[in-house]
Design a protein around this motif. Structure first.
Motif, PDB file in Angstrom:
ATOM      1  N   LYS A   3      68.073  24.825   9.710  1.00 41.87           N
ATOM      2  CA  LYS A   3      68.021  24.526  10.980  1.00 41.87           C
ATOM      3  C   LYS A   3      67.142  23.250  11.109  1.00 41.87           C
ATOM      4  O   LYS A   3      66.085  23.374  10.537  1.00 41.87           O
ATOM      5  CB  LYS A   3      67.894  25.668  11.757  1.00 41.87           C
ATOM      6  N   PRO A   4      67.463  22.479  12.347  1.00 41.83           N
ATOM      7  CA  PRO A   4      66.681  21.240  12.610  1.00 41.83           C
ATOM      8  C   PRO A   4      65.315  21.989  13.358  1.00 41.83           C
ATOM      9  O   PRO A   4      65.323  23.098  14.142  1.00 41.83           O
ATOM     10  CB  PRO A   4      67.383  20.427  13.433  1.00 41.83           C
ATOM     11  N   ARG A   5      64.067  21.188  13.001  1.00 42.47           N
ATOM     12  CA  ARG A   5      62.757  21.834  13.592  1.00 42.47           C
ATOM     13  C   ARG A   5      62.284  20.775  14.215  1.00 42.47           C
ATOM     14  O   ARG A   5      62.532  19.450  13.989  1.00 42.47           O
ATOM     15  CB  ARG A   5      62.081  22.502  12.629  1.00 42.47           C
ATOM     16  N   ILE A   6      61.433  21.169  15.401  1.00 40.93           N
ATOM     17  CA  ILE A   6      60.714  20.076  15.927  1.00 40.93           C
ATOM     18  C   ILE A   6      59.147  20.386  15.713  1.00 40.93           C
ATOM     19  O   ILE A   6      58.566  21.709  16.093  1.00 40.93           O
ATOM     20  CB  ILE A   6      61.095  19.931  17.461  1.00 40.93           C
ATOM     21  N   GLY A   7      58.349  19.386  15.818  1.00 45.34           N
ATOM     22  CA  GLY A   7      56.787  19.554  16.105  1.00 45.34           C
ATOM     23  C   GLY A   7      56.420  18.578  17.094  1.00 45.34           C
ATOM     24  O   GLY A   7      56.842  17.719  17.037  1.00 45.34           O
ATOM     25  N   ILE A   8      55.494  19.196  17.922  1.00 45.52           N
ATOM     26  CA  ILE A   8      54.845  18.355  18.992  1.00 45.52           C
ATOM     27  C   ILE A   8      53.469  18.496  18.792  1.00 45.52           C
ATOM     28  O   ILE A   8      52.708  19.448  18.842  1.00 45.52           O
ATOM     29  CB  ILE A   8      55.444  19.059  20.317  1.00 45.52           C
ATOM     30  N   THR A   9      52.818  17.023  19.000  1.00 44.27           N
ATOM     31  CA  THR A   9      51.352  17.196  18.960  1.00 44.27           C
ATOM     32  C   THR A   9      51.081  16.359  20.512  1.00 44.27           C
ATOM     33  O   THR A   9      51.731  15.197  20.810  1.00 44.27           O
ATOM     34  CB  THR A   9      51.033  16.031  17.908  1.00 44.27           C
ATOM     35  N   VAL A  10      50.060  16.914  21.015  1.00 46.10           N
ATOM     36  CA  VAL A  10      49.435  16.269  22.227  1.00 46.10           C
ATOM     37  C   VAL A  10      47.933  16.273  21.987  1.00 46.10           C
ATOM     38  O   VAL A  10      47.256  17.410  21.965  1.00 46.10           O
ATOM     39  CB  VAL A  10      49.815  16.952  23.443  1.00 46.10           C
ATOM     40  N   THR A  11      47.262  15.235  22.135  1.00 46.33           N
ATOM     41  CA  THR A  11      45.730  15.116  22.007  1.00 46.33           C
ATOM     42  C   THR A  11      44.998  15.486  23.463  1.00 46.33           C
ATOM     43  O   THR A  11      45.808  15.239  24.440  1.00 46.33           O
ATOM     44  CB  THR A  11      45.049  13.835  21.544  1.00 46.33           C
ATOM     45  N   VAL A  38      71.208  16.700  15.933  1.00 49.85           N
ATOM     46  CA  VAL A  38      70.218  16.668  15.098  1.00 49.85           C
ATOM     47  C   VAL A  38      70.606  17.366  13.641  1.00 49.85           C
ATOM     48  O   VAL A  38      71.406  18.314  13.625  1.00 49.85           O
ATOM     49  CB  VAL A  38      68.788  17.507  15.120  1.00 49.85           C
ATOM     50  N   PRO A  39      70.909  16.342  12.577  1.00 52.22           N
ATOM     51  CA  PRO A  39      71.609  16.813  11.517  1.00 52.22           C
ATOM     52  C   PRO A  39      70.761  17.918  10.788  1.00 52.22           C
ATOM     53  O   PRO A  39      69.561  18.152  10.951  1.00 52.22           O
ATOM     54  CB  PRO A  39      71.344  15.660  10.545  1.00 52.22           C
ATOM     55  N   ASN A  40      71.549  18.871  10.159  1.00 57.33           N
ATOM     56  CA  ASN A  40      70.587  20.039   9.433  1.00 57.33           C
ATOM     57  C   ASN A  40      69.638  19.603   8.532  1.00 57.33           C
ATOM     58  O   ASN A  40      69.722  18.840   7.783  1.00 57.33           O
ATOM     59  CB  ASN A  40      71.469  21.029   8.838  1.00 57.33           C
ATOM     60  N   GLY A  41      68.650  20.310   8.482  1.00 64.26           N
ATOM     61  CA  GLY A  41      67.540  20.079   7.458  1.00 64.26           C
ATOM     62  C   GLY A  41      66.591  18.971   7.926  1.00 64.26           C
ATOM     63  O   GLY A  41      65.726  18.558   7.260  1.00 64.26           O
ATOM     64  N   VAL A  42      66.916  18.446   9.124  1.00 62.74           N
ATOM     65  CA  VAL A  42      65.756  17.451   9.576  1.00 62.74           C
ATOM     66  C   VAL A  42      64.810  18.010  10.354  1.00 62.74           C
ATOM     67  O   VAL A  42      64.777  18.832  11.336  1.00 62.74           O
ATOM     68  CB  VAL A  42      66.758  16.348  10.631  1.00 62.74           C
ATOM     69  N   ASP A  43      63.460  17.562  10.180  1.00 62.86           N
ATOM     70  CA  ASP A  43      62.297  17.884  11.028  1.00 62.86           C
ATOM     71  C   ASP A  43      62.034  16.597  11.849  1.00 62.86           C
ATOM     72  O   ASP A  43      61.950  15.422  11.297  1.00 62.86           O
ATOM     73  CB  ASP A  43      61.316  18.402  10.042  1.00 62.86           C
ATOM     74  N   ILE A  44      61.628  16.785  13.097  1.00 62.24           N
ATOM     75  CA  ILE A  44      61.288  15.774  13.764  1.00 62.24           C
ATOM     76  C   ILE A  44      59.821  16.147  14.434  1.00 62.24           C
ATOM     77  O   ILE A  44      59.511  17.269  14.820  1.00 62.24           O
ATOM     78  CB  ILE A  44      62.010  15.715  15.349  1.00 62.24           C
ATOM     79  N   VAL A  45      59.096  15.124  14.536  1.00 60.66           N
ATOM     80  CA  VAL A  45      57.533  15.430  14.695  1.00 60.66           C
ATOM     81  C   VAL A  45      57.439  14.290  15.996  1.00 60.66           C
ATOM     82  O   VAL A  45      57.578  12.952  16.078  1.00 60.66           O
ATOM     83  CB  VAL A  45      56.691  15.026  13.758  1.00 60.66           C
ATOM     84  N   ILE A  46      56.997  14.813  17.169  1.00 60.30           N
ATOM     85  CA  ILE A  46      56.791  13.834  18.504  1.00 60.30           C
ATOM     86  C   ILE A  46      55.352  13.896  18.688  1.00 60.30           C
ATOM     87  O   ILE A  46      54.689  14.967  19.019  1.00 60.30           O
ATOM     88  CB  ILE A  46      57.908  14.426  19.637  1.00 60.30           C
ATOM     89  N   ASN A  47      54.888  12.734  18.929  1.00 64.62           N
ATOM     90  CA  ASN A  47      53.500  12.694  19.406  1.00 64.62           C
ATOM     91  C   ASN A  47      53.362  11.977  20.778  1.00 64.62           C
ATOM     92  O   ASN A  47      53.781  11.051  20.987  1.00 64.62           O
ATOM     93  CB  ASN A  47      52.787  11.249  18.527  1.00 64.62           C
ATOM     94  N   VAL A  48      52.981  12.915  21.627  1.00 62.89           N
ATOM     95  CA  VAL A  48      53.012  12.675  23.069  1.00 62.89           C
ATOM     96  C   VAL A  48      52.342  11.453  23.553  1.00 62.89           C
ATOM     97  O   VAL A  48      51.143  11.714  23.031  1.00 62.89           O
ATOM     98  CB  VAL A  48      52.948  14.027  23.924  1.00 62.89           C
ATOM     99  N   LYS A  49      52.719  10.613  24.463  1.00 64.33           N
ATOM    100  CA  LYS A  49      51.851   9.620  24.715  1.00 64.33           C
ATOM    101  C   LYS A  49      51.826   9.795  26.470  1.00 64.33           C
ATOM    102  O   LYS A  49      52.480  10.776  26.969  1.00 64.33           O
ATOM    103  CB  LYS A  49      52.427   8.131  24.611  1.00 64.33           C
ATOM    104  N   HIS A  50      50.878   9.038  26.996  1.00 62.42           N
ATOM    105  CA  HIS A  50      50.612   8.999  28.205  1.00 62.42           C
ATOM    106  C   HIS A  50      51.849   9.003  29.087  1.00 62.42           C
ATOM    107  O   HIS A  50      52.208   9.656  30.310  1.00 62.42           O
ATOM    108  CB  HIS A  50      49.725   7.949  28.920  1.00 62.42           C
TER     109      HIS A  50
END
Length: 74
Positions: A3-11, A38-50
């Motif tokens: 399954k697609p996954r998501i990672g979120i970073t916020v400083t 989102v295609p299967n097997g895709v990991d998305i990483v989002i870096n949150v900005k202001h």
């Protein structure tokens, strides 16, 4: 197929914990509602900005869908 996954970073530079957690929640919700794009097997990483902290959910979801369509066309 994974399954697609998501990672979120916020400083801490982004704001206080309320703003950081709101940003995470909105991104997660946009992903949850639109992960069928989102295609299967895709990991998305989002870096949150202001800008994301100040954005509405509709703006975040619209940008997320636009991003997913670009990724899907490659």
């Amino acid at each position: 197929s994974e399954k697609p996954r998501i990672g979120i970073t916020v400083t801490r530079k982004i704001g206080d914990s309320v703003e950081r957690n709101r940003a995470r929640r909105l991104v997660r919700e946009a992903f949850r509602k639109n992960k069928w794009l989102v295609p299967n097997g895709v990991d998305i990483v989002i870096n949150v900005k202001h800008r994301l902290v100040e954005a509405s959910y509709q703006e975040i979801e619209g940008d997320f869908i636009t991003f997913l369509k670009k990724v899907g066309n490659q």
